[in-house]
Design an enzyme around this catalytic site. Structure first.
Site, PDB file in Angstrom:
ATOM      1  N   ASN A  58      48.811  43.648  38.813  1.00  7.30           N
ATOM      2  CA  ASN A  58      48.116  44.642  38.711  1.00  7.30           C
ATOM      3  C   ASN A  58      46.682  44.636  38.967  1.00  7.30           C
ATOM      4  O   ASN A  58      45.772  45.397  39.114  1.00  7.30           O
ATOM      5  CB  ASN A  58      48.198  45.565  37.362  1.00  7.30           C
ATOM      6  CG  ASN A  58      47.403  44.787  36.287  1.00  7.30           C
ATOM      7  OD1 ASN A  58      46.869  43.569  36.503  1.00  7.30           O
ATOM      8  ND2 ASN A  58      47.730  45.312  35.040  1.00  7.30           N
ATOM      9  N   ARG A  61      46.678  50.144  48.409  1.00  5.50           N
ATOM     10  CA  ARG A  61      47.612  49.031  47.551  1.00  5.50           C
ATOM     11  C   ARG A  61      48.610  49.665  46.712  1.00  5.50           C
ATOM     12  O   ARG A  61      49.734  49.264  46.570  1.00  5.50           O
ATOM     13  CB  ARG A  61      46.682  47.996  46.767  1.00  5.50           C
ATOM     14  CG  ARG A  61      47.447  46.909  46.301  1.00  5.50           C
ATOM     15  CD  ARG A  61      46.698  45.496  45.899  1.00  5.50           C
ATOM     16  NE  ARG A  61      47.493  44.470  45.457  1.00  5.50           N
ATOM     17  CZ  ARG A  61      47.402  44.053  44.233  1.00  5.50           C
ATOM     18  NH1 ARG A  61      46.581  44.426  43.287  1.00  5.50           N
ATOM     19  NH2 ARG A  61      48.253  42.958  43.913  1.00  5.50           N
ATOM     20  N   HIS A  86      45.583  44.173  54.748  1.00  6.40           N
ATOM     21  CA  HIS A  86      44.514  43.233  54.263  1.00  6.40           C
ATOM     22  C   HIS A  86      43.190  43.168  54.847  1.00  6.40           C
ATOM     23  O   HIS A  86      42.614  42.344  54.423  1.00  6.40           O
ATOM     24  CB  HIS A  86      45.375  41.878  53.958  1.00  6.40           C
ATOM     25  CG  HIS A  86      46.147  41.646  52.822  1.00  6.40           C
ATOM     26  ND1 HIS A  86      47.057  40.836  52.587  1.00  6.40           N
ATOM     27  CD2 HIS A  86      46.516  42.659  51.855  1.00  6.40           C
ATOM     28  CE1 HIS A  86      47.870  41.279  51.514  1.00  6.40           C
ATOM     29  NE2 HIS A  86      47.529  42.387  51.007  1.00  6.40           N
ATOM     30  N   HIS A 120      52.512  49.045  46.251  1.00 13.75           N
ATOM     31  CA  HIS A 120      53.250  48.690  45.046  1.00 13.75           C
ATOM     32  C   HIS A 120      54.298  49.849  44.585  1.00 13.75           C
ATOM     33  O   HIS A 120      55.487  49.596  43.964  1.00 13.75           O
ATOM     34  CB  HIS A 120      52.451  48.555  44.048  1.00 13.75           C
ATOM     35  CG  HIS A 120      51.758  46.979  44.201  1.00 13.75           C
ATOM     36  ND1 HIS A 120      51.355  46.401  43.094  1.00 13.75           N
ATOM     37  CD2 HIS A 120      51.539  46.303  45.170  1.00 13.75           C
ATOM     38  CE1 HIS A 120      50.912  45.043  43.488  1.00 13.75           C
ATOM     39  NE2 HIS A 120      50.900  45.278  44.987  1.00 13.75           N
TER      40      HIS A 120
HETATM   41  C1  HEM Z   1      54.077  40.442  51.429  1.00 12.65           C
HETATM   42  C2  HEM Z   1      53.260  41.450  50.845  1.00 12.65           C
HETATM   43  C3  HEM Z   1      52.053  41.594  50.051  1.00 12.65           C
HETATM   44  C4  HEM Z   1      51.674  40.521  49.131  1.00 12.65           C
HETATM   45  C5  HEM Z   1      52.535  39.236  48.492  1.00 12.65           C
HETATM   46  C6  HEM Z   1      50.240  41.082  48.822  1.00 12.65           C
HETATM   47  C7  HEM Z   1      49.376  40.487  48.047  1.00 12.65           C
HETATM   48  C8  HEM Z   1      48.175  40.889  47.676  1.00 12.65           C
HETATM   49  C9  HEM Z   1      47.414  40.168  46.356  1.00 12.65           C
HETATM   50  C10 HEM Z   1      47.743  39.075  46.071  1.00 12.65           C
HETATM   51  C11 HEM Z   1      46.310  40.998  46.505  1.00 12.65           C
HETATM   52  C12 HEM Z   1      44.964  40.645  45.745  1.00 12.65           C
HETATM   53  C13 HEM Z   1      45.048  41.370  44.375  1.00 12.65           C
HETATM   54  C14 HEM Z   1      43.970  40.575  43.397  1.00 12.65           C
HETATM   55  O1  HEM Z   1      43.982  39.475  43.445  1.00 12.65           O
HETATM   56  O2  HEM Z   1      43.329  41.696  42.822  1.00 12.65           O
HETATM   57  C15 HEM Z   1      46.252  42.012  47.440  1.00 12.65           C
HETATM   58  C16 HEM Z   1      45.458  42.970  47.850  1.00 12.65           C
HETATM   59  C17 HEM Z   1      45.436  44.106  48.427  1.00 12.65           C
HETATM   60  N1  HEM Z   1      46.897  44.408  49.327  1.00 12.65           N
HETATM   61 FE1  HEM Z   1      48.365  43.438  49.534  1.00 12.65          FE
HETATM   62  N2  HEM Z   1      50.033  42.165  49.456  1.00 12.65           N
HETATM   63  C18 HEM Z   1      51.037  42.447  50.191  1.00 12.65           C
HETATM   64  C19 HEM Z   1      51.337  43.575  51.182  1.00 12.65           C
HETATM   65  C20 HEM Z   1      50.468  44.452  51.190  1.00 12.65           C
HETATM   66  C21 HEM Z   1      50.818  45.919  51.827  1.00 12.65           C
HETATM   67  C22 HEM Z   1      51.874  46.112  52.780  1.00 12.65           C
HETATM   68  C23 HEM Z   1      49.526  46.623  51.730  1.00 12.65           C
HETATM   69  C24 HEM Z   1      49.683  48.088  52.306  1.00 12.65           C
HETATM   70  C25 HEM Z   1      50.043  48.726  53.084  1.00 12.65           C
HETATM   71  C26 HEM Z   1      48.717  45.828  51.091  1.00 12.65           C
HETATM   72  C27 HEM Z   1      47.476  46.422  50.581  1.00 12.65           C
HETATM   73  C28 HEM Z   1      46.612  45.478  49.922  1.00 12.65           C
HETATM   74  C29 HEM Z   1      45.176  46.136  49.567  1.00 12.65           C
HETATM   75  C30 HEM Z   1      44.479  47.458  50.178  1.00 12.65           C
HETATM   76  C31 HEM Z   1      44.530  45.220  48.757  1.00 12.65           C
HETATM   77  C32 HEM Z   1      43.206  45.219  48.491  1.00 12.65           C
HETATM   78  C33 HEM Z   1      43.033  45.873  46.907  1.00 12.65           C
HETATM   79  C34 HEM Z   1      41.576  46.311  46.369  1.00 12.65           C
HETATM   80  O3  HEM Z   1      40.865  45.670  46.732  1.00 12.65           O
HETATM   81  O4  HEM Z   1      41.880  47.166  45.366  1.00 12.65           O
HETATM   82  N3  HEM Z   1      49.291  44.777  50.784  1.00 12.65           N
HETATM   83  N4  HEM Z   1      47.738  42.033  48.362  1.00 12.65           N
HETATM   84  C1  LIG Z   2      46.987  45.075  33.946  1.00  8.02           C
HETATM   85  O1  LIG Z   2      47.925  44.376  32.858  1.00  8.02           O
HETATM   86  C2  LIG Z   2      47.330  43.946  31.804  1.00  8.02           C
HETATM   87  C3  LIG Z   2      48.588  43.318  30.861  1.00  8.02           C
HETATM   88  O2  LIG Z   2      49.020  42.380  31.770  1.00  8.02           O
HETATM   89  C4  LIG Z   2      46.657  45.153  30.816  1.00  8.02           C
HETATM   90  O3  LIG Z   2      46.186  44.664  29.665  1.00  8.02           O
HETATM   91  C5  LIG Z   2      45.828  45.796  31.540  1.00  8.02           C
HETATM   92  O4  LIG Z   2      45.382  47.077  30.995  1.00  8.02           O
HETATM   93  C6  LIG Z   2      46.259  46.262  33.049  1.00  8.02           C
HETATM   94  N1  LIG Z   2      45.367  46.838  34.197  1.00  8.02           N
HETATM   95  C7  LIG Z   2      45.318  47.875  34.533  1.00  8.02           C
HETATM   96  C8  LIG Z   2      44.346  48.423  35.372  1.00  8.02           C
HETATM   97  O5  LIG Z   2      46.227  48.823  34.170  1.00  8.02           O
END
Ligand code: HEM
Ligand SMILES: *[C@@H]1O[C@H](CO)[C@@H](O)[C@H](O)[C@H]1NC(C)=O
Ligand SMILES: *[C@@H]1O[C@H](CO)[C@@H](O)[C@H](O)[C@H]1NC(C)=O
Length: 317
Positions: free
Chosen positions: A92, A60, A189, A64
């Protein structure tokens, strides 16, 4: 119209001649840092052995990074003085594997000081993460440079999990990524976890006519409402995007076909004939998915943008 086309091609040409478009290559460090890949792989492996969650986090983080100012390591910079960095902005959520990149950078600075960019380390680490999760491997083109700017405000340019299909297509097109790339990359995802805040807008007061997002299977919504109560939930409450969140497989697409995609964007893939066809194809064939994923992530990963090779991934030189 013709004038516009000429203007556009002139500005693309001048970008090239100014050297803003770094040429990436597979053997970029062969002479200057020959063990770069094995060194990064070892760092990722040892971190993942202690904490499996670094695997989705690295993937992820790379996404980003690439979506803001290109893959230039801007996501790795710390806030400094009055400048709030990307990593400290709201989206984040699960970004937390920065220590893995720091560790890999330290090793590489000992072997070949000032040579390997932080952006390249992250690109290779994201590939290694996918491999450790049982996914495909691919050769990572290298030679990215690190950027000097990271602004929290620019994370507003990231796509939102509630985007509809045309907003998604537009956001990807801005980065030179197609609708096919969108369908394949969202397969990432298959890994990881999301906090309630990322999807709870779908669970209650969705819109003026629906309490729950109608694109979500009702039984699934009921379960998520229990996981994400309005009051008294831990900050860590949330759900995985796929029932096998540590295995890089095509289950994500099957889940979407069942109305159990966690985010609106996941279900949005079924609202366009092209992406719907791809979801169906990827749900049926693991190989079709991984082939497409590899092609698209190399494209995503090749959006460049930086100027220097940072000595410390958290601060500009
Ligand atoms: C339209 C594009 C995308 C959106 C809006 C999106 C949004 C999100 C959101 C909201 C989360 C959950 C974050 C949280 O609540 O902690 C997430 C997790 C994740 N996203 Fe996406 N994502 C997108 C595209 C992608 C792409 C292109 C990749 C990689 C190639 C990716 C890889 C991941 C991974 C691996 C996670 C899990 C992170 C973790 O468990 O630490 N995403 N994404
Ligand atoms: C995510 O952002 C918040 C503020 O919006 C900050 O306090 C926090 O340290 C950040 N977390 C990481 C993992 O960088
Ligand atoms: C997507 O959302 C935008 C902005 O809200 C809207 O203008 C557009 O019509 C929507 N497109 C689709 C396909 O729903």
């Amino acid at each position: 119209m013709a004038a516009l086309i000429v203007l556009t091609s002139i500005s693309v040409l001048s970008l090239f001649s100014l050297g803003c478009v770094a040429a990436l290559s597979l053997n970029y460090y062969d002479k200057t840092c020959p063990n770069v890949e094995s060194s990064i792989s070892n760092s990722v492996k040892s971190a993942a052995t202690k904490d499996r969650t670094v695997i989705p986090a690295l993937l992820r983080m790379h996404f980003h990074d690439c979506f803001i100012r290109g893959c230039d390591g801007s996501i790795l910079l710390d806030s400094e003085g009055t400048n709030k960095a990307e990593k400290d902005a709201a989206p984040n959520g699960s970004l937390h594997a920065f220590f893995v990149i720091d560790g890999a950078k330290k090793e590489l600075e000992a072997q070949c000081p000032g040579v390997v960019s932080c952006a390249d380390i992250l690109a290779v680490a994201a590939r290694d993460a996918v491999v450790l999760a049982g996914g495909p491997t691919w050769e990572v083109p290298k030679g990215r440079k690190d950027g000097r700017i990271s602004r929290a405000s620019e994370t507003a340019g990231l796509p939102s999990p509630s985007f509809n299909i045309s907003q998604l297509q537009q956001s990807f097109a801005l980065r030179g990524l197609s609708t096919d790339d969108l369908a394949a990359l969202l397969g990432a995802h298959t890994l990881g976890f999301a906090h309630c805040s990322s999807f709870e807008g779908r669970l209650r007061n969705f819109d003026s006519t629906h309490d729950v997002d109608p694109s979500m299977r009702p039984s699934f919504a009921a379960r998520l409402r229990e996981i994400c109560p309005l009051k008294g939930r831990p900050r860590s409450a949330g759900a995985t995007m796929d029932p096998s969140p540590m295995t890089f497989d095509n289950t994500y697409y099957r889940v979407v076909l069942q109305g159990k995609g966690l985010f609106s964007i996941d279900q949005a893939l079924l609202t366009h004939p092209k992406t719907k066809t791809l979801v169906t194809r990827f749900a049926a064939s693991h190989n079709a998915f991984v082939d497409a994923f590899v092609r698209s992530i190399v494209k995503l990963s090749s959006i460049t943008g930086g100027q220097e090779v940072r000595r410390n991934c958290r601060v500009v030189n």
